[in-house]
Design a protein around this motif. Structure first.
Motif, PDB file in Angstrom:
ATOM      1  N   VAL A   1     -18.518  13.209   6.430  1.00  0.00           N
ATOM      2  CA  VAL A   1     -19.265  13.245   7.685  1.00  0.00           C
ATOM      3  C   VAL A   1     -18.304  13.140   8.869  1.00  0.00           C
ATOM      4  N   LYS A   2     -18.490  14.010   9.859  1.00  0.00           N
ATOM      5  CA  LYS A   2     -17.645  14.060  11.057  1.00  0.00           C
ATOM      6  C   LYS A   2     -18.527  14.178  12.295  1.00  0.00           C
ATOM      7  N   THR A   3     -18.120  13.485  13.366  1.00  0.00           N
ATOM      8  CA  THR A   3     -18.892  13.446  14.606  1.00  0.00           C
ATOM      9  C   THR A   3     -17.975  13.608  15.812  1.00  0.00           C
TER      10      THR A   3
ATOM     11  N   GLU B   1     -19.376  25.011  21.935  1.00  0.00           N
ATOM     12  CA  GLU B   1     -18.327  25.832  21.312  1.00  0.00           C
ATOM     13  C   GLU B   1     -17.034  25.041  21.142  1.00  0.00           C
ATOM     14  N   TYR B   2     -16.650  24.296  22.175  1.00  0.00           N
ATOM     15  CA  TYR B   2     -15.440  23.464  22.093  1.00  0.00           C
ATOM     16  C   TYR B   2     -15.586  22.410  21.002  1.00  0.00           C
TER      17      TYR B   2
ATOM     18  N   LYS C   1     -13.606  21.905  17.210  1.00  0.00           N
ATOM     19  CA  LYS C   1     -12.914  20.690  16.782  1.00  0.00           C
ATOM     20  C   LYS C   1     -13.476  20.171  15.455  1.00  0.00           C
ATOM     21  N   LEU C   2     -14.804  20.144  15.336  1.00  0.00           N
ATOM     22  CA  LEU C   2     -15.435  19.627  14.120  1.00  0.00           C
ATOM     23  C   LEU C   2     -15.101  20.485  12.905  1.00  0.00           C
ATOM     24  N   LEU C   3     -15.153  21.799  13.071  1.00  0.00           N
ATOM     25  CA  LEU C   3     -14.924  22.691  11.935  1.00  0.00           C
ATOM     26  C   LEU C   3     -13.447  22.795  11.565  1.00  0.00           C
ATOM     27  N   SER C   4     -12.569  22.396  12.471  1.00  0.00           N
ATOM     28  CA  SER C   4     -11.150  22.327  12.098  1.00  0.00           C
ATOM     29  C   SER C   4     -10.871  21.042  11.306  1.00  0.00           C
TER      30      SER C   4
ATOM     31  N   SER D   1     -23.994  13.678  20.843  1.00  0.00           N
ATOM     32  CA  SER D   1     -22.962  13.906  19.833  1.00  0.00           C
ATOM     33  C   SER D   1     -23.485  14.894  18.805  1.00  0.00           C
ATOM     34  N   ILE D   2     -22.544  15.563  18.159  1.00  0.00           N
ATOM     35  CA  ILE D   2     -22.840  16.478  17.058  1.00  0.00           C
ATOM     36  C   ILE D   2     -22.213  15.896  15.801  1.00  0.00           C
ATOM     37  N   THR D   3     -23.005  15.774  14.749  1.00  0.00           N
ATOM     38  CA  THR D   3     -22.514  15.302  13.451  1.00  0.00           C
ATOM     39  C   THR D   3     -22.750  16.378  12.412  1.00  0.00           C
ATOM     40  N   LEU D   4     -21.715  16.675  11.644  1.00  0.00           N
ATOM     41  CA  LEU D   4     -21.823  17.580  10.500  1.00  0.00           C
ATOM     42  C   LEU D   4     -21.525  16.797   9.225  1.00  0.00           C
ATOM     43  N   LEU D   5     -22.382  16.931   8.246  1.00  0.00           N
ATOM     44  CA  LEU D   5     -22.185  16.302   6.944  1.00  0.00           C
ATOM     45  C   LEU D   5     -22.140  17.389   5.883  1.00  0.00           C
TER      46      LEU D   5
END
Length: 329
Positions: free
Chosen positions: A183-185, A235-236, A240-243, A304-308
């Motif tokens: 998980v990243k935020t 987009e910014y 960052k999250l997908l990197s 905030s955006i969180t991807l798990l």
């Protein structure tokens, strides 16, 4: 300062009393402590989390079936003391043990770990995990390493489901740690909040200024910049999250678009629109989307955006039934 409060020193107690009165069938407040627990304590592995108040509905709003069994509330933006955390552990102890879910802030880690040591001296089996999902920076005002922010809610959800499913303590901890790893935020703020005890804004931004990567207590972020369109900021942030969290085509993710307290749902849905577009263009499958205020900073404007990243096990427990004041599925 305009706040709908009574006495500053009673804010946390009165908030928790009001929460317990709103959900009397599932929650109760411990009489002498700022702790919310499930009304019925189960014999399963039980989960305890908490931290400073001001992030509502976290953490007490996630007490209930499929998530937490107790939440310990400190004063606003202040960690609960070790003796408070110990009372939370004792209130929901079971033969299968207790898992502590701790956000990575120095005060929280110190006090929860001291409480775990005290609980073990009373023959209560305790394990702990530390959530560090904020990719904004490695070290900050209150942390060594990365901060724990909105991704903590998904750790509550998945590990709570695993516990409800009857798994043993070491397995619940393993699943919690796998969730933390995946998980990243990243968040940004459009302005400050006002801490009731001080009555002053926590920091200052100009009307056309934002702070990228700001912490949920007002800690400095990556940089200040000019306010742009929602799509440009997303987009910014997604870059960052997908990197940080690499996805292959057709892998699955859960998305949490979290408001920091004062951002209207209208704007959160606009943000989610762009997040969804970016993920679909990259052929990343969205298994679950959650939009709303889940880990706030009083009345701070921002999100905030969180991807798990999900595998079969994490997806199963993310979709597992939950019934709490702030999260139901």
């Amino acid at each position: 300062m305009k706040k709908l409060i009574n006495k500053t020193e009673n804010i946390v107690r009165e908030m928790l009393e009001g929460l317990a009165e709103a959900y009397p069938d599932i929650l109760e407040k411990l009489p002498d402590f700022n702790i919310i627990k499930r009304k019925t304590v189960s014999s399963k592995v039980n989960l305890v989390s908490g931290g400073g108040s001001g992030h509502e509905p976290a953490h007490a709003g996630y007490v209930g079936y499929g998530m937490l069994d107790a939440a310990v509330a400190g004063e606003v933006f202040t960690s609960p003391t070790p003796d408070q955390v110990l009372e939370g552990i004792k209130a929901v102890k079971s033969e299968k043990g207790v898992l502590l879910i701790i956000k990575n802030y120095s005060g929280d880690i110190m006090n929860f770990e001291m409480a775990a040591d005290m609980a073990e001296m009373e023959d209560i089996k305790v394990e702990k995990v530390v959530v560090n999902d904020d990719i904004a920076m490695e070290d900050s005002t209150y942390t060594i390493g990365r901060r724990g922010v909105a991704g903590t809610v998904l750790v509550h959800k998945i590990s709570g489901a695993a516990a409800e499913d009857g798994l043993e303590l070491d397995e619940v901890k393993r699943i919690a740690e796998k969730t933390i790893k995946n998980v990243k935020t990243l968040g940004m703020s459009l302005g400050p909040c006002t801490v009731p005890a001080s009555g002053k804004e926590s920091f200052h931004l100009e009307d056309d200024e934002i702070e990228m990567g700001l912490g949920i207590h007002g800690e400095p972020g990556i940089h200040k910049g000019k306010l742009k369109t929602a799509d440009e900021h997303v987009e910014y942030m997604m870059e960052k999250l997908l990197s940080e969290q690499k996805f292959s085509e057709n892998e699955k993710t859960a998305v949490l678009i979290n408001g920091l307290g004062a951002t209207p749902l209208m704007e959160l849905y606009i943000i989610n629109r762009k997040v969804s577009e970016i993920l679909k263009n990259k052929k990343i499958e969205i298994s679950e989307t959650i939009v709303g205020n889940y880990m706030t900073s009083l009345e701070m404007p921002g999100f905030s955006i969180t991807l798990l990243k999900l595998d079969e096990e994490l997806e199963k427990y993310l979709k597992f039934k939950a019934r709490t004041p702030a999260y139901k599925n």
